[in-house]
Design a protein around this motif. Structure first.
Motif, PDB file in Angstrom:
ATOM      1  N   LYS A   2      10.741  -6.712 -11.990  1.00 21.45           N
ATOM      2  CA  LYS A   2      10.412  -6.028 -13.341  1.00 21.45           C
ATOM      3  C   LYS A   2      10.516  -4.462 -13.967  1.00 21.45           C
ATOM      4  N   ASP A   3      10.856  -4.219 -12.883  1.00 18.24           N
ATOM      5  CA  ASP A   3      11.662  -2.925 -13.876  1.00 18.24           C
ATOM      6  C   ASP A   3      12.947  -2.730 -14.705  1.00 18.24           C
ATOM      7  N   TYR A   4      13.364  -3.679 -13.679  1.00 27.24           N
ATOM      8  CA  TYR A   4      14.669  -4.369 -14.476  1.00 27.24           C
ATOM      9  C   TYR A   4      15.162  -4.963 -15.690  1.00 27.24           C
ATOM     10  N   ILE A   5      13.787  -5.849 -15.747  1.00 22.00           N
ATOM     11  CA  ILE A   5      14.108  -6.242 -17.197  1.00 22.00           C
ATOM     12  C   ILE A   5      13.159  -6.163 -18.276  1.00 22.00           C
ATOM     13  N   LYS A   6      12.193  -4.945 -17.630  1.00 19.14           N
ATOM     14  CA  LYS A   6      11.498  -3.813 -18.380  1.00 19.14           C
ATOM     15  C   LYS A   6      13.212  -2.974 -18.954  1.00 19.14           C
ATOM     16  N   PHE A   7      13.671  -2.907 -18.689  1.00 13.85           N
ATOM     17  CA  PHE A   7      14.662  -1.110 -18.825  1.00 13.85           C
ATOM     18  C   PHE A   7      15.240  -2.193 -19.776  1.00 13.85           C
ATOM     19  N   LEU A   8      16.282  -3.020 -19.655  1.00 15.38           N
ATOM     20  CA  LEU A   8      16.541  -3.920 -20.501  1.00 15.38           C
ATOM     21  C   LEU A   8      16.336  -3.961 -22.148  1.00 15.38           C
ATOM     22  N   ALA A 303      22.104  -4.149  -9.217  1.00 11.55           N
ATOM     23  CA  ALA A 303      22.346  -3.503  -9.994  1.00 11.55           C
ATOM     24  C   ALA A 303      20.398  -3.475 -10.210  1.00 11.55           C
ATOM     25  N   LEU A 304      19.637  -3.969  -9.402  1.00 10.18           N
ATOM     26  CA  LEU A 304      17.994  -4.136  -9.126  1.00 10.18           C
ATOM     27  C   LEU A 304      18.340  -2.208  -8.579  1.00 10.18           C
ATOM     28  N   SER A 305      19.247  -1.760  -7.906  1.00 11.61           N
ATOM     29  CA  SER A 305      19.139  -0.778  -6.899  1.00 11.61           C
ATOM     30  C   SER A 305      19.397  -0.040  -8.063  1.00 11.61           C
ATOM     31  N   SER A 306      20.416   0.380  -8.905  1.00 11.23           N
ATOM     32  CA  SER A 306      20.528   1.162  -9.677  1.00 11.23           C
ATOM     33  C   SER A 306      19.074   2.054 -10.684  1.00 11.23           C
ATOM     34  N   THR A 307      18.887   0.769 -11.078  1.00 11.85           N
ATOM     35  CA  THR A 307      17.625   0.601 -11.953  1.00 11.85           C
ATOM     36  C   THR A 307      16.286   0.918 -11.305  1.00 11.85           C
ATOM     37  N   LYS A 308      16.175   1.251 -10.329  1.00 10.08           N
ATOM     38  CA  LYS A 308      15.678   1.756  -9.204  1.00 10.08           C
ATOM     39  C   LYS A 308      15.379   3.398  -9.333  1.00 10.08           C
ATOM     40  N   ARG A 309      17.173   3.756  -8.989  1.00  9.17           N
ATOM     41  CA  ARG A 309      17.548   4.765  -9.292  1.00  9.17           C
ATOM     42  C   ARG A 309      17.194   5.650 -10.601  1.00  9.17           C
ATOM     43  N   ILE A 310      17.345   5.172 -11.064  1.00 10.88           N
ATOM     44  CA  ILE A 310      18.076   5.179 -12.744  1.00 10.88           C
ATOM     45  C   ILE A 310      16.340   5.555 -13.359  1.00 10.88           C
ATOM     46  N   SER A 311      15.043   4.593 -12.821  1.00 10.45           N
ATOM     47  CA  SER A 311      13.613   4.884 -13.266  1.00 10.45           C
ATOM     48  C   SER A 311      13.035   5.608 -12.664  1.00 10.45           C
TER      49      SER A 311
END
Length: 574
Positions: A2-8, A303-311
């Motif tokens: 969800k975080d990944y889709i939201k971030f995109l 990509a999901l791991s990177s999204t979590k770290r950035i989030s």
């Protein structure tokens, strides 16, 4: 996910029109990929077999035109994708950097420089690449693969099933090697980065290395570290080579198998020669989209791991809370700075400062002394509002600094640290940090007040002299005077000097002390120092001990009290 889709969604929406245009070009490019086997089929079955030279000429002209148009479309498509991905990557970097820079010290001190760099550069690049892989490398390749199999099925269902089964055998092999190569590539990057960091440390401290006679040890470490890098590079190269060879064998099996089955069909009149050649051309294309789709699947976890770290970074909030109706402009000259009943503790709950009460008049020097860990720097950082006290208040006259806009307040505060940091660039650029729109006359006047103009003028390029990262081409005293020149240019109401005369020669100390006395005409100054020669001329000296004010007064008053200050002073004299 969800975080990944939201971030995109948050970062890609501004490129909606460009993405639609690139998608259209992608479909056109896909059409051209499939057009080539169709043209070949027509060329063999309808032109060459009938020996129709006039049609042959027309087909060749069409192929030539088609090739040029295909190249133009592919160039525009690739250019558009590069613009989108590079811009997206830059947007993510800028967003992370802006957020981190705006965070206060209590938050950023929890992250290492390496972690911050990794979020800004590595993770943002991974997200940029993942978008390209999923949108264009994944989605469009799935569509292309479906169209390819439909086309092959119209020629021969048997041959299509054979090609499909052989490629299914290849999928787990691709997944295995992709994961292994990705893992070993990451390990290589980690070892390479560690080797690079160590090399930079060694080069930056040659004097220490030679002083300890430690060259051989560092040479051995360098050799061992680079052997580790080489080992990872060889493993990575071998995996890539093995994967390439296995893929080549499977593709050869697909090719020879298709020729054998198709050859029998041609001999028996089930398909034409043009259909066989067309099928072989299309079958040869399949490997690329399959690799791309597998790459998307295996890369999505990164990509999901990177999204979590950035989030996690983007969710960090300042400990400093600012009201909407805070004071935006400071018109009044501050007559008095008052600290009332101030207590402060970091996240571990241990109190660093306790019951601090202090009043400092304008245009005076207040020196804060004490043993290491007494809370001197913390107190000054609270005055600069790098973070807020746990309880109590800091007042400018009768205004709590919490009621003043943070940016507005910090413009009225100047800081010179023990190891004055200068950015790579010219001396002029570093002084201009105090006031970006200053005139040349103002810059020179500030340097004169800081006793820096004379040595700057003696340099070959004067104020335009490039000083290198951290001012490595200047002495400690020169660095401090350039830092003071910034303050004179800024003309803040409050100045904080952290050990301004440490680790410098006596001549530089006298010049800096002279500059501090001049600075008192414009500002209220807080000085942190272990050197009593620096503080004894102060209007007020505050002695901190275990986070509390043990005593305060002038130099003579504190000597008469026979307290901690008197003990320190007599110890130095002895």
């Amino acid at each position: 996910m969800k975080d990944y889709i939201k971030f995109l969604k948050e970062n890609v929406s501004k490129y909606r029109n460009r993405i639609i245009a690139a998608s259209v070009l992608s479909l056109v490019s896909m059409f051209f990929i499939l057009l080539n086997p169709l043209i070949t089929r027509v060329l063999i079955d309808s032109v060459l077999t009938s020996r129709n030279f006039s049609v042959l000429n027309k087909v060749i002209i069409f192929i030539f035109t088609f090739t040029i148009v295909n190249s133009i479309v592919h160039f525009i498509y690739s250019y558009s994708l590069n613009r989108i991905f590079l811009s997206l990557g830059l947007d993510i970097k800028k967003k992370i950097f802006k957020h981190i820079v705006k965070l206060d010290l209590l938050v950023t001190k929890k992250m290492s420089v390496g972690e911050i760099n990794f979020r800004i550069f590595n993770d943002s690049d991974l997200l940029k690449q993942s978008f390209g892989q999923i949108m264009f490398g994944g989605l469009f390749n799935v569509i292309l693969l479906i169209i390819i199999f439909i086309y092959m099925f119209t020629i021969s269902s048997v041959m299509t099933i054979f090609v499909g089964v052989m490629n299914l055998i290849q999928v787990p092999i691709i997944i295995y090697f992709t994961k292994r190569i990705r893992a070993i590539t990451y390990e290589r990057k980690v070892v390479t980065e560690a080797t690079l960091n160590r090399t930079i440390e060694v080069i930056s401290s040659f004097h220490l290395l030679k002083g300890c006679n430690n060259e051989k040890s560092e040479i051995d470490k360098f050799d061992k570290n680079n052997e580790k890098v080489l080992d990872k590079q060889i493993k990575e190269a071998n995996l890539n080579l093995l994967f390439t060879e296995i893929s080549s064998v499977i593709m050869s099996c697909i090719g020879f198998g298709s020729i054998w089955i198709g050859g029998n069909f041609v001999i028996n009149g089930i398909i034409t020669m043009g259909e066989l050649i067309s099928f072989l051309l299309v079958a040869n294309i399949i490997n690329s989209p399959i690799n791309s789709i597998v790459s998307v699947i295996t890369g999505l976890q990164d990509a999901l791991s990177s999204t979590k770290r950035i989030s996690d970074v983007m969710k960090l909030e300042n400990s400093i809370i600012q009201s909407n109706d805070c004071i935006k402009v400071m018109h009044k000259i501050v007559d008095e700075i008052t600290i009332k009943d101030l207590n402060f503790s970091y996240d571990d709950g241990k109190e660093v400062l306790k019951d601090i009460n202090l009043t400092v008049k304008k245009n005076t020097i207040c020196s804060i002394i004490g043993r290491s860990g007494a809370g001197k720097t913390t107190l000054c950082l609270l005055i600069a509002r790098f973070f807020d006290p746990s309880s109590g208040e800091i007042l400018l006259d009768d205004v709590n600094i919490k009621d003043i806009d943070v940016d507005t307040y910090r413009k009225s505060v100047g800081i010179v640290l023990q190891n004055s940091f200068l950015f790579s660039g010219s001396i002029r650029e570093n002084i201009l940090l105090g006031k970006s729109d200053a005139t040349e006359e103002e810059i020179i006047e500030a340097a004169k007040l800081a006793n820096a103009h004379e040595f700057i003028s003696e340099l070959e390029d004067g104020y335009w002299t490039q000083i290198g990262s951290k001012g490595r081409n200047l002495s400690g005293g020169q660095l401090q005077r350039i830092a003071l020149a910034r303050i004179f240019l800024q003309r803040p109401q409050i100045v904080i000097l952290d050990e301004p005369t440490s680790f410098i020669d006596s001549e530089s100390e006298e010049l800096i002390q002279e500059s501090i006395n001049k600075l008192k005409e414009y500002s209220t100054i807080f000085v942190i120092s272990h050197k009593l020669s620096t503080v004894k001329g102060s209007n007020k000296i505050v002695v901190l001990n275990n986070g509390r004010i043990e005593e305060s007064g002038t130099h003579l008053q504190l000597l008469e009290k026979e307290g901690e200050y008197s003990k320190l002073y007599r110890k130095i004299l002895a």
